[in-house]
Write a protein that holds these residues in place. Structure first.
Motif, PDB file in Angstrom:
ATOM      1  N   THR A  50       1.019  -1.168  -0.112  1.00 33.75           N
ATOM      2  CA  THR A  50       0.000   0.087  -0.194  1.00 33.75           C
ATOM      3  C   THR A  50       1.029   1.214   0.143  1.00 33.75           C
ATOM      4  O   THR A  50       0.619   2.151  -0.739  1.00 33.75           O
ATOM      5  CB  THR A  50      -0.924  -0.041   1.399  1.00 33.75           C
ATOM      6  OG1 THR A  50      -1.572  -1.285   1.358  1.00 33.75           O
ATOM      7  CG2 THR A  50      -1.861   1.304   1.202  1.00 33.75           C
ATOM      8  N   ALA A  87      -6.102  12.123  -1.393  1.00 33.72           N
ATOM      9  CA  ALA A  87      -6.049  10.587  -1.417  1.00 33.72           C
ATOM     10  C   ALA A  87      -6.023  10.065   0.080  1.00 33.72           C
ATOM     11  O   ALA A  87      -5.051  10.674   0.608  1.00 33.72           O
ATOM     12  CB  ALA A  87      -5.022  10.231  -2.450  1.00 33.72           C
ATOM     13  N   PRO A  88      -6.350   8.777   0.283  1.00 32.87           N
ATOM     14  CA  PRO A  88      -6.005   8.057   1.399  1.00 32.87           C
ATOM     15  C   PRO A  88      -4.716   7.790   1.599  1.00 32.87           C
ATOM     16  O   PRO A  88      -3.978   7.425   0.634  1.00 32.87           O
ATOM     17  CB  PRO A  88      -6.993   6.826   1.372  1.00 32.87           C
ATOM     18  CG  PRO A  88      -7.483   6.722   0.005  1.00 32.87           C
ATOM     19  CD  PRO A  88      -7.303   7.933  -0.865  1.00 32.87           C
ATOM     20  N   ARG A  89      -4.189   7.772   2.581  1.00 30.00           N
ATOM     21  CA  ARG A  89      -2.906   7.358   3.146  1.00 30.00           C
ATOM     22  C   ARG A  89      -2.588   6.063   3.602  1.00 30.00           C
ATOM     23  O   ARG A  89      -3.852   5.528   4.143  1.00 30.00           O
ATOM     24  CB  ARG A  89      -2.003   8.517   3.877  1.00 30.00           C
ATOM     25  CG  ARG A  89      -1.883   9.998   3.576  1.00 30.00           C
ATOM     26  CD  ARG A  89      -1.210  10.521   4.315  1.00 30.00           C
ATOM     27  NE  ARG A  89      -1.984  12.016   4.029  1.00 30.00           N
ATOM     28  CZ  ARG A  89      -1.886  12.992   5.044  1.00 30.00           C
ATOM     29  NH1 ARG A  89      -1.718  12.533   6.157  1.00 30.00           N
ATOM     30  NH2 ARG A  89      -2.635  14.057   4.970  1.00 30.00           N
ATOM     31  N   PRO A  91      -2.146   2.753   5.978  1.00 28.23           N
ATOM     32  CA  PRO A  91      -2.451   2.727   7.364  1.00 28.23           C
ATOM     33  C   PRO A  91      -1.278   2.655   8.081  1.00 28.23           C
ATOM     34  O   PRO A  91       0.001   2.405   7.670  1.00 28.23           O
ATOM     35  CB  PRO A  91      -3.053   1.378   7.644  1.00 28.23           C
ATOM     36  CG  PRO A  91      -2.861   0.614   6.215  1.00 28.23           C
ATOM     37  CD  PRO A  91      -2.549   1.731   4.932  1.00 28.23           C
ATOM     38  N   THR A 101       3.830  13.951   1.536  1.00 30.35           N
ATOM     39  CA  THR A 101       2.623  14.611   1.729  1.00 30.35           C
ATOM     40  C   THR A 101       3.101  16.079   2.192  1.00 30.35           C
ATOM     41  O   THR A 101       2.586  17.230   1.448  1.00 30.35           O
ATOM     42  CB  THR A 101       1.374  14.202   2.697  1.00 30.35           C
ATOM     43  OG1 THR A 101       1.398  12.760   2.156  1.00 30.35           O
ATOM     44  CG2 THR A 101       0.266  15.085   2.624  1.00 30.35           C
TER      45      THR A 101
END
Length: 200
Positions: A50, A87-89, A91, A101
């Protein structure tokens, strides 16, 4: 510069995964049966996929911003970077994601200040500082950008004839740039100290 930082982070993770496998699994490979994975750590996730996906997405976003700027469309460049921010980072708050970021916020601040949106640029810097590790060159870079934002604000105020506000903005710029210098001096000093304490 931005793409180079992202590429360095991306390649660093891949190298760490490769070296970790090479060091830790030599004995296991020697006794491996035919058909076994070439690396005993193959089923394990040494590097979070991820995180790798996030870094790859970040590189693509910065490349898209570069292309838009080359075409003379800073609005599209900002939009590409805003997409990355939204956007989601991965976990677990990996530091690589936070650093990328934070750097993206710094670039957004530069682009917005070039367009004269100084307050939004200052908010970008504040958001980046909440993510950047301290002290680090990421933090120092954000203060550098903050100083540039105030320098540009001062110039815009001068052009409007508001000398007093321009002088205040210039004073803020100097203070922010001095803080950036202090942070980067600290980072360099600590790195040199570490190199002297742990010579190769």
């Amino acid at each position: 510069m931005w793409s180079a930082r992202l590429l360095a982070a991306f390649l660093g993770l891949l190298t760490a995964a490769h070296l970790g496998c090479a060091r830790d699994d030599e004995p296991a490979r020697a006794g491996a049966a035919p058909g076994d994975p070439a690396c005993a750590c193959a089923p394990a996730q040494i590097v979070d996929p991820t995180l790798l996906a996030f870094l790859s997405r970040a590189r693509a976003a910065h490349h898209a911003a570069d292309v838009s700027l080359g075409a003379g469309d800073p609005v599209a460049a900002i939009r590409a970077l805003e997409g990355l921010i939204a956007a989601p980072r991965p976990p677990g708050a990996p530091p690589e994601a936070a650093e990328v970021t934070a750097d993206t916020y710094a670039r957004l601040a530069e682009l917005r200040s070039e367009a004269g949106d100084f307050d939004a640029a200052a908010r970008d810097v504040d958001a980046g500082l909440k993510l950047a590790p301290a002290p680090s060159h990421y933090e120092g870079h954000l203060y550098e950008v903050a100083g540039v934002v105030e320098e540009r604000r001062a110039k815009a105020l001068d052009e409007k004839g508001d000398r007093e506000a321009a002088a205040q903005a210039r004073a803020r710029a100097v203070g922010l740039l001095e803080r950036a210098i202090s942070i980067q001096d600290h980072v360099i000093t600590e790195a040199l100290k570490g190199a002297q304490e742990n010579p190769r």
